[in-house]
Structure formats: structure tokens, C-alpha cells
Design a protein around this motif. Structure first.
Motif, PDB file in Angstrom:
ATOM      1  N   GLY A 144       0.810  -1.208   0.000  1.00  0.00           N
ATOM      2  CA  GLY A 144       0.000   0.000   0.000  1.00  0.00           C
ATOM      3  C   GLY A 144       0.841   1.255   0.000  1.00  0.00           C
ATOM      4  N   PRO A 172      -4.769   5.755   1.806  1.00  0.00           N
ATOM      5  CA  PRO A 172      -5.325   4.494   2.321  1.00  0.00           C
ATOM      6  C   PRO A 172      -5.949   3.602   1.259  1.00  0.00           C
ATOM      7  CG  PRO A 172      -6.033   6.380   3.642  1.00  0.00           C
ATOM      8  CD  PRO A 172      -5.407   6.933   2.411  1.00  0.00           C
ATOM      9  N   ASN A 173      -6.298   4.171   0.122  1.00  0.00           N
ATOM     10  CA  ASN A 173      -6.997   3.414  -0.914  1.00  0.00           C
ATOM     11  C   ASN A 173      -6.077   2.597  -1.806  1.00  0.00           C
ATOM     12  OD1 ASN A 173      -6.191   6.152  -1.713  1.00  0.00           O
ATOM     13  ND2 ASN A 173      -6.904   5.544  -3.742  1.00  0.00           N
TER      14      ASN A 173
END
Length: 434
Positions: free
Chosen positions: A277, A282-283
Motif C-alpha cells: 500500500g 489508504p486506498n
């Protein structure tokens, strides 16, 4: 520590560190093969009565002990030893006294490192071969499972014609199968023993080069003692060229997967365990492994250029420049091996989103098929092409699955020949290099 070239004077310490470079670390990767070559050399010396049977046995036994130490990371090379050849000989002398001083009879560090690198390269090419078979099997399973799922094929990265994951996967499989031929050719070329070439000009001893070659498992002796040394750099280049072709294919594979897995496409689903990530967003689920493989392909290609440029302007015979070809060779092997393993690991769990693939189709993707249908009805193709081009907005959406299955000529989406590829993979599994 006694240097193999000791003449009774001390070289400048800073210069010594510069000349040793990274050899004390790199040489540990070829140390086992230097020991194996030394064992063969000792046995050969015994056959021509330059070592007694007892001396040969003592050297052979101690060299095998060094190999055991290497397995447990208990054998090191000090910076002032320069290289593995000095470290091993000093160890033999420390353990065996004058017997250890006899191991270098009739050879130079030049043919020592040539032989060790040749044995190392044979072993690593075999590792690459096995990793390629493993990757081919994984990729064949993926291709076979999803072969009839269509997606929009592209040229110039614009929508072109219907394609399929069978066509895409088959293309990757065939390309990797060609790469194996390059690896096999490289193996056959390097499978010749340079031991006994000494410092490029042979020695005035009755060396039995055929005996030592057979002891080490080479296919033949590299005959000309000058060419043996001249081939350093050339043979590394041949090997890295084969590895660079593998990495080129893995780079194309990586770019395709990065695009196909992007949310705007969504053709492929990458398992989360393979997608790091973002520290801020956060996506994010990023295809980092494939980005790294793509970048590492450039590294291997640059190492090929490095080796060729180092070798290009050298005169015949050994030159210290060759020391700088060792790292590119070792690094290229490691990068390619790791990349193949990562691709096999991930592709075993990648899935295809059929719904997203079908959703990508629009009428203009079938324009070529429409023009060819007109041509088969008797309209000259150039007229059929123009008529279709002028009426693109009137085309209808066809069934993509029926479309790809209807293309039956050899190698097309409805006649992939995957059974032939499967048989080639099975044949490779039954054979080895050489």
C-alpha cells in the motif's frame, strides 16, 4: 597472509583495497566451484606424478572440508587475501604445510577464476532452466483456464480487435520457450574446460587437460589456451544476453499486468498479499513487484552492455579489466532467478474478471471483422475497408466469445495450439541443459 604473487615487497594498502574491490564478497559465491576445480586439478597432477597419491588425498580431503565450511558460512576472505584463490591456498598451506604449496602447480589465477566461473555459470544456468519450467507450468495453467475469455486487443494502445487471455498467455509462453533455447545455447557454448590454459600461454608440463575436464563434468576441453582467456567477457556476454531476453519478456508481462489490473480496466485481479500500500493514501494497492521486475530488466540489459564494453577494446591475453565482468554476471543471474520465482508465485494466484473484460467491448472493435465479412462476400477489400470506415458509427456490438472462437487459422484465438505448448513444456521437464 601470503599473496600468490608474493615477491617480498608490500603493495600500498589503499591501492590494494582498490584492486581487490568487491572480490572478497563476490568470490564467496564461486568458492565452492574453485574448490571443485582444485580437486580435479590435484587428481590430474597425481596422474602425471607431480603429486603423490597421499598428497592428492590430503588436498582433496581438505578442499572438501572447505566446501563444508562454506555451507555454514564459516569460511571468509580477508581483504588482504585479495580473492578466493589466495584464501583457499593459504588455508591449505596452514593445514597441510608444503603439500598445500603444490596445488597451484601448472595453473594461474587466470584459469582458476575462468574455471570457477564456468562451473558456477553452468550450475546457475541449470537453476534458471528449472525456474523457467516452473514459471511456464504456472503460466500454462493460467492460460489454459482463461483461454476463452476475450478482451479488447490494442495497437498503438488504441482499441484494435478482439483478443483473448488464451492468445495473450500463449504469446508469453512461446516467447519464454524461445528464451529457453537461448539459455540452452549459452550452456552448450560455455560447457568447455579452460583449466590448463594458465596465464594464456600454457605451461611446459604434461598436463592432462582432458582428465581434469572430465572430472569436472565439462563436455570438452576449450582447446586453444589463448582463446580460453580471450573468451572471458565474451562468454559472460552470451549468458547475460540470454538472461536479458528473459527479463525483456518479464518486463512486457509486467507492464501488461499493471495495465490489466488497473481499476479502469479491471481485467485481472491481483491478490492483496502481493500488493503493498501507500504510506499516505489508504486506498492504494500497488503492483510493486511487477514495477520492480520491469526496472530490473533494465539493470540486466545494462550489465550486458557493461560486460561487452569492458571486453571490447582489450588485447589478447588476460587483462585485469576482466575482474569487472564478475559482478555483472553474478548479479544478472540473481536478478533473473528472483524475477522468475516472483512471477511464478504471483501468477499462480492471479484471476481474470470476465465481466470487466466483456464490458470493455464496443462496436468499433469489430470493424475489421465487418470489413473482412464484406470482402468474403465479393467486395474488394479496399472498398470494404472504406465503406466500414465511413460507417463506424453504424456498427453493432457482436458477441466477443463467438468472435474469438471463430478465428480458426493456426495461432489465432480459436486455434491457439496450447496442446503443442504443453507438450514442449513436458519435454523440457524430461531433459536437462546441454
Amino acid at each position: 597472509m601470503t599473496k600468490l604473487w608474493d615477491k617480498g615487497y608490500q603493495i600500498n594498502h589503499d591501492l590494494e583495497a582498490f584492486m581487490a574491490g568487491s572480490d572478497p564478497l563476490l568470490d564467496l559465491k564461486i568458492a565452492k566451484y574453485d574448490c571443485l576445480a582444485s580437486i580435479a586439478h590435484a587428481k590430474m597432477l597425481a596422474t602425471i606424478n607431480l603429486l603423490s597419491p597421499t598428497e592428492c588425498e590430503a588436498l582433496t580431503s581438505e578442499l572438501k572440508e572447505i566446501i563444508k565450511l562454506l555451507v555454514t558460512d564459516s569460511f571468509n576472505i580477508d581483504m588482504d587475501q585479495e580473492d578466493i584463490h589466495t584464501a583457499i591456498e593459504n588455508h591449505l598451506i596452514a593445514k597441510l604445510g608444503d603439500i598445500g604449496k603444490k596445488i597451484h602447480t601448472g595453473r594461474s589465477r587466470n584459469d582458476q577464476v575462468l574455471t570457477a566461473l564456468r562451473l558456477y555459470s553452468k550450475a546457475k544456468l541449470e537453476d534458471i532452466y528449472q525456474s523457467m519450467i516452473a514459471a511456464l507450468e504456472v503460466f500454462y495453467a493460467f492460460t489454459s483456464k482463461y483461454q476463452n475469455i476475450p478482451y479488447v486487443g490494442r495497437t498503438h494502445f488504441q482499441k484494435a480487435m478482439p483478443s483473448s487471455f488464451g492468445l495473450w498467455g500463449g504469446a508469453m509462453l512461446e516467447s519464454l520457450l524461445d528464451d529457453i533455447k537461448l539459455i540452452n545455447n549459452a550452456y552448450q557454448i560455455i560447457d568447455q574446460s579452460p583449466l590448463g590454459s594458465a596465464a594464456s600461454y600454457g605451461v611446459n608440463l604434461e598436463l592432462d587437460r582432458e582428465y581434469s575436464s572430465q572430472e569436472m563434468g565439462f563436455n570438452k576441453v576449450q582447446n586453444n589456451v589463448l582463446y580460453a582467456n580471450n573468451s572471458r567477457g565474451k562468454f559472460e556476454g552470451i549468458i547475460i544476453h540470454g538472461l536479458s531476453q528473459i527479463m525483456l519478456d518479464l518486463a512486457k508481462l509486467s507492464t501488461d499486468i499493471i495495465i490489466f489490473a488497473a481499476p479502469e480496466f479491471g481485467y485481472l485481479n491481483l491478490p492483496e498479499e502481493f500488493c503493498p500500500g501507500s504510506s499516505l493514501m489508504p486506498n492504494k494497492k500497488n503492483p510493486d513487484p511487477f514495477e520492480l521486475i520491469r526496472a530490473k530488466s533494465a539493470s540486466v540489459i545494462s550489465k550486458l552492455m557493461q560486460v561487452m564494453e569492458i571486453s571490447r577494446g582489450l588485447p589478447s591475453g588476460y587483462n585485469r579489466d576482466f575482474q569487472e565482468t564478475k559482478e555483472p554476471l553474478i548479479s544478472s543471474f540473481e536478478i533473473t532467478q528472483q524475477s522468475l520465482e516472483v512471477v511464478a508465485l504471483i501468477m499462480a494466484k492471479v484471476t481474470v474478471n470476465e465481466e470487466k473484460c466483456l464490458a470493455g467491448f464496443s462496436p468499433e472493435v469489430f470493424a475489421t471483422d465487418h470489413a473482412l465479412a464484406l470482402a468474403t462476400s465479393g467486395v474488394p477489400f479496399r472498398d470494404a475497408y472504406r465503406e466500414t470506415a465511413l460507417n463506424i458509427d453504424k456498427l453493432e456490438l457482436n458477441d466477443p466469445v463467438s468472435n474469438i472462437l471463430a478465428k480458426k487459422h493456426q495461432g489465432a484465438t480459436g486455434n491457439l495450439g496450447l496442446d503443442l505448448l504443453y507438450q514442449q513444456i513436458q519435454d523440457l521437464k524430461q531433459n536437462s541443459l546441454g
